[in-house]
Scaffold this motif. Sequence first.
Motif, PDB file in Angstrom:
ATOM      1  N   THR A  10      59.476 -37.912 -74.339  1.00  0.00           N
ATOM      2  CA  THR A  10      58.602 -38.502 -73.165  1.00  0.00           C
ATOM      3  C   THR A  10      59.657 -39.101 -72.167  1.00  0.00           C
ATOM      4  O   THR A  10      59.286 -39.354 -71.250  1.00  0.00           O
ATOM      5  CB  THR A  10      57.721 -39.559 -73.746  1.00  0.00           C
ATOM      6  OG1 THR A  10      58.374 -40.482 -74.376  1.00  0.00           O
ATOM      7  CG2 THR A  10      56.664 -39.187 -74.600  1.00  0.00           C
ATOM      8  N   ASP A  31      62.071 -37.887 -70.217  1.00  0.00           N
ATOM      9  CA  ASP A  31      62.143 -37.403 -68.661  1.00  0.00           C
ATOM     10  C   ASP A  31      60.960 -37.896 -67.915  1.00  0.00           C
ATOM     11  O   ASP A  31      60.769 -37.866 -66.618  1.00  0.00           O
ATOM     12  CB  ASP A  31      62.216 -35.841 -68.969  1.00  0.00           C
ATOM     13  CG  ASP A  31      63.921 -35.630 -69.236  1.00  0.00           C
ATOM     14  OD1 ASP A  31      64.472 -36.345 -69.017  1.00  0.00           O
ATOM     15  OD2 ASP A  31      63.904 -34.586 -69.927  1.00  0.00           O
ATOM     16  N   LEU A  32      60.070 -37.667 -68.808  1.00  0.00           N
ATOM     17  CA  LEU A  32      58.377 -38.048 -67.768  1.00  0.00           C
ATOM     18  C   LEU A  32      58.575 -39.550 -67.453  1.00  0.00           C
ATOM     19  O   LEU A  32      58.265 -39.911 -66.552  1.00  0.00           O
ATOM     20  CB  LEU A  32      57.352 -38.023 -69.043  1.00  0.00           C
ATOM     21  CG  LEU A  32      55.880 -38.257 -68.436  1.00  0.00           C
ATOM     22  CD1 LEU A  32      55.334 -37.386 -67.440  1.00  0.00           C
ATOM     23  CD2 LEU A  32      55.000 -38.715 -69.612  1.00  0.00           C
ATOM     24  N   ARG A  57      61.765 -37.447 -64.266  1.00  0.00           N
ATOM     25  CA  ARG A  57      62.561 -36.245 -64.240  1.00  0.00           C
ATOM     26  C   ARG A  57      61.752 -35.204 -64.586  1.00  0.00           C
ATOM     27  O   ARG A  57      62.207 -33.956 -64.458  1.00  0.00           O
ATOM     28  CB  ARG A  57      63.765 -36.445 -64.926  1.00  0.00           C
ATOM     29  CG  ARG A  57      64.749 -37.637 -64.498  1.00  0.00           C
ATOM     30  CD  ARG A  57      66.076 -37.507 -65.174  1.00  0.00           C
ATOM     31  NE  ARG A  57      65.822 -37.319 -66.642  1.00  0.00           N
ATOM     32  CZ  ARG A  57      66.590 -38.356 -67.253  1.00  0.00           C
ATOM     33  NH1 ARG A  57      67.409 -39.172 -66.932  1.00  0.00           N
ATOM     34  NH2 ARG A  57      66.360 -38.252 -68.628  1.00  0.00           N
ATOM     35  N   ALA A  58      60.457 -35.368 -65.055  1.00  0.00           N
ATOM     36  CA  ALA A  58      59.562 -34.240 -65.576  1.00  0.00           C
ATOM     37  C   ALA A  58      58.272 -34.502 -65.329  1.00  0.00           C
ATOM     38  O   ALA A  58      57.905 -35.766 -65.316  1.00  0.00           O
ATOM     39  CB  ALA A  58      60.049 -33.924 -67.071  1.00  0.00           C
ATOM     40  N   THR A  59      57.228 -33.637 -65.552  1.00  0.00           N
ATOM     41  CA  THR A  59      55.805 -33.922 -65.366  1.00  0.00           C
ATOM     42  C   THR A  59      55.023 -33.757 -66.436  1.00  0.00           C
ATOM     43  O   THR A  59      53.820 -33.930 -66.782  1.00  0.00           O
ATOM     44  CB  THR A  59      54.978 -33.038 -64.121  1.00  0.00           C
ATOM     45  OG1 THR A  59      55.451 -31.796 -64.423  1.00  0.00           O
ATOM     46  CG2 THR A  59      55.646 -33.596 -63.140  1.00  0.00           C
ATOM     47  N   ALA A  75      58.326 -32.945 -73.499  1.00  0.00           N
ATOM     48  CA  ALA A  75      59.376 -31.665 -73.993  1.00  0.00           C
ATOM     49  C   ALA A  75      59.057 -31.551 -75.594  1.00  0.00           C
ATOM     50  O   ALA A  75      58.315 -32.571 -76.351  1.00  0.00           O
ATOM     51  CB  ALA A  75      60.828 -32.330 -73.920  1.00  0.00           C
TER      52      ALA A  75
END
Length: 269
Positions: A118, A120-121, A125-127, A130
């Motif tokens: 979680t 990056d979320l 940086r991510a939606t 991973a």
Amino acid sequence: MLAEVLAWLFTPATLDARRTGHLTAAVSLWSRARRCRTDWASHEARCGAVVERALDGLPARRTCLVLGSGLMRDVSLARLAESFDKVILVDVVHLWPIRLTARRFPNVRLVDLDVTGTTDLLLGRATGLADPLARFRADPTIDLVISANCLSQLALTPVERVRRRGGLPLIRFPDLGRRIVEGHLDALRRFSARVCLLTDDEGLDVGARGEILERYDLLEGITLPPADDDWEWTLAPLGEAARDHAVVHRAHGFADFHAADARHRRAAT
Ligand SMILES: C[S@@+](CC[C@H](N)C(=O)[O-])C[C@H]1O[C@@H](n2cnc3c(N)ncnc32)[C@H](O)[C@@H]1O
């Protein structure tokens, strides 16, 4: 308090672990573990016994992967290091005490990793989420995976942060806590190696006369199959977290989580 500040400042944690709040959570857990070491001793012994059962009859002992290794209080690092060719300790933060202990064993490696995928979320940086354990599932030498009392902890910091900050992560994942807990169990199920699961699933606030004041779920509504061993873990004795009650968690040990799952499925059909 000074020890906590120093630990926060001098732990070689990733910048991500500092920004997400994982380092703060790890330092506060370390501090509580020191204060409550007597109360935690029997819980740690029960965990050790479940790990011994997991080792029993294991056909090969090449690599052991420990998830949520933390300070390795509930699993004996010495025992694993002598039993396996290689031991990999995975935690979002490794504080100095475990870093120093690990140096005594040349076959132990530390990996700083958010097992929920979680980070990056949370940091924008991510939606999506991973799959950080994929690389370990691809390692054919892993013979034992131990999830070491991290399951009920995994959702705490991400959910608190997402609720506080709102935004896209909250819109996309209103059920983030449940997804994290379910995601970890699914990730464990996808290992072909034996999986030993140590976890708590329920918290109880217990008053001075032993009366139960409140019960709460620690796994976001997810239920586990029957375990090989169940016990109570006095997480905070009277006066530690609150003046009027102690905090006791129901803890469970699965020496072979795949087998427990299979038994449960058979019983349900
Ligand atoms: C109750 S502690 C158990 C620690 C350890 N087994 C021990 O005996 O010291 C939970 C552990 O989960 C780790 N943890 C929490 N969130 C994590 C995450 N997203 N990824 C990896 N580890 C995490 C914490 O850092 C902590 O070390």
